[in-house]
Write an enzyme that holds these catalytic residues in place. Structure first.
Site, PDB file in Angstrom:
ATOM      1  N   TYR A 176      26.089  22.471  -9.603  1.00 24.55           N
ATOM      2  CA  TYR A 176      26.112  23.928  -9.761  1.00 24.55           C
ATOM      3  C   TYR A 176      24.914  24.528  -9.044  1.00 24.55           C
ATOM      4  CZ  TYR A 176      22.412  24.108 -13.360  1.00 24.55           C
ATOM      5  OH  TYR A 176      21.217  24.032 -14.043  1.00 24.55           O
ATOM      6  N   CYS A 177      25.017  25.820  -8.746  1.00 23.04           N
ATOM      7  CA  CYS A 177      23.902  26.502  -8.084  1.00 23.04           C
ATOM      8  C   CYS A 177      23.774  27.919  -8.650  1.00 23.04           C
ATOM      9  CB  CYS A 177      24.037  26.471  -6.566  1.00 23.04           C
ATOM     10  SG  CYS A 177      25.629  26.997  -5.901  1.00 23.04           S
ATOM     11  N   ARG A 178      23.855  28.945  -7.789  1.00 21.98           N
ATOM     12  CA  ARG A 178      23.606  30.311  -8.248  1.00 21.98           C
ATOM     13  C   ARG A 178      24.846  31.042  -8.725  1.00 21.98           C
ATOM     14  NH1 ARG A 178      19.919  31.447  -2.908  1.00 21.98           N
ATOM     15  NH2 ARG A 178      17.960  30.547  -3.711  1.00 21.98           N
TER      16      ARG A 178
END
Length: 219
Positions: A176-178
């Site tokens: 996951y990221c932003r």
């Protein structure tokens, strides 16, 4: 008199709409949702000049969307209220739902997004509770430190090619990221799948996790 007062009221509300009616300011908000930053850090992350970044921040500040806090000789900016996070997410959601051009632009920015395995927030929560999932946060370390999903391990995307052997081979690796407008997790997942490991992408990020009612961790 009443009509004049009503006009003034709507003019004040319009200040918020005017402040966010700019793609560069929306990008700055997207970055500040992840972690507080200085003007210089925001300029570097958004590929803008420091002068332009500062001007955009002042517009956001005048509209009450961000707050600047002095720390020594540095001013660090942060979102003013959780409602600002919800506002940004609703703008993004409506744009992607109602504008075909926004959806096409996202496909161009994240060309593999429809082919990559995906996983839901609830499934991540369940998998982490069972212990059969490895949650990988591929954002910059400053964002991980400001807040991350419980149990997540931080390996910034730039470091992942050299650290791929650190990842387990017996668990589903979730990147996951932003959030939906970020492709770091896509790129990380492609590396993971190419290594022969199992993986999936979580579309949501920390902000969406929080708004769904789940707690976050800090390091």
């Amino acid at each position: 008199m009443q009509h004049s007062a009503k006009d003034h009221l709507f003019q004040q509300i319009a200040l918020v709409a005017q402040a966010i009616a700019n793609p560069h300011r929306l990008e700055l908000l997207d970055l500040l949702v992840q972690a507080p930053r200085s003007v210089e850090q925001l300029a570097q992350a958004s590929a803008m000049s420091v002068a332009n970044t500062s001007q955009h921040l002042q517009r956001l500040k005048q509209a009450g969307l961000v707050i600047g806090e002095r720390q020594g000789v540095t001013v660090r900016y942060r979102v003013a209220d959780p409602a600002v996070v919800r506002l940004w997410q609703e703008i993004r959601r409506v744009a992607l739902a109602q504008l075909a051009g926004a959806e096409r632009a996202l496909d161009q920015y994240r060309p593999q997004r429809r082919q990559l395995p995906a996983i839901s927030l609830a499934a991540v929560q369940e998998g982490m509770a069972r212990g059969d999932m490895y949650l990988l946060d591929v954002r910059p370390l400053e964002e991980f430190a400001a807040g991350h999903l419980p149990g997540a391990v931080a390996i910034p995307l730039a470091e992942l090619p050299q650290r791929i052997d650190e990842l387990p081979s017996d668990k589903l690796i979730v990147t996951y990221c932003r959030g939906p407008l970020c492709r770091y997790a896509d790129e990380a997942l492609l590396l993971i799948l190419a290594s022969g490991r199992r993986g999936a992408r979580l579309e949501e990020g920390v902000a969406e996790w929080l708004l769904a009612g789940y707690p976050i961790a800090h390091s």
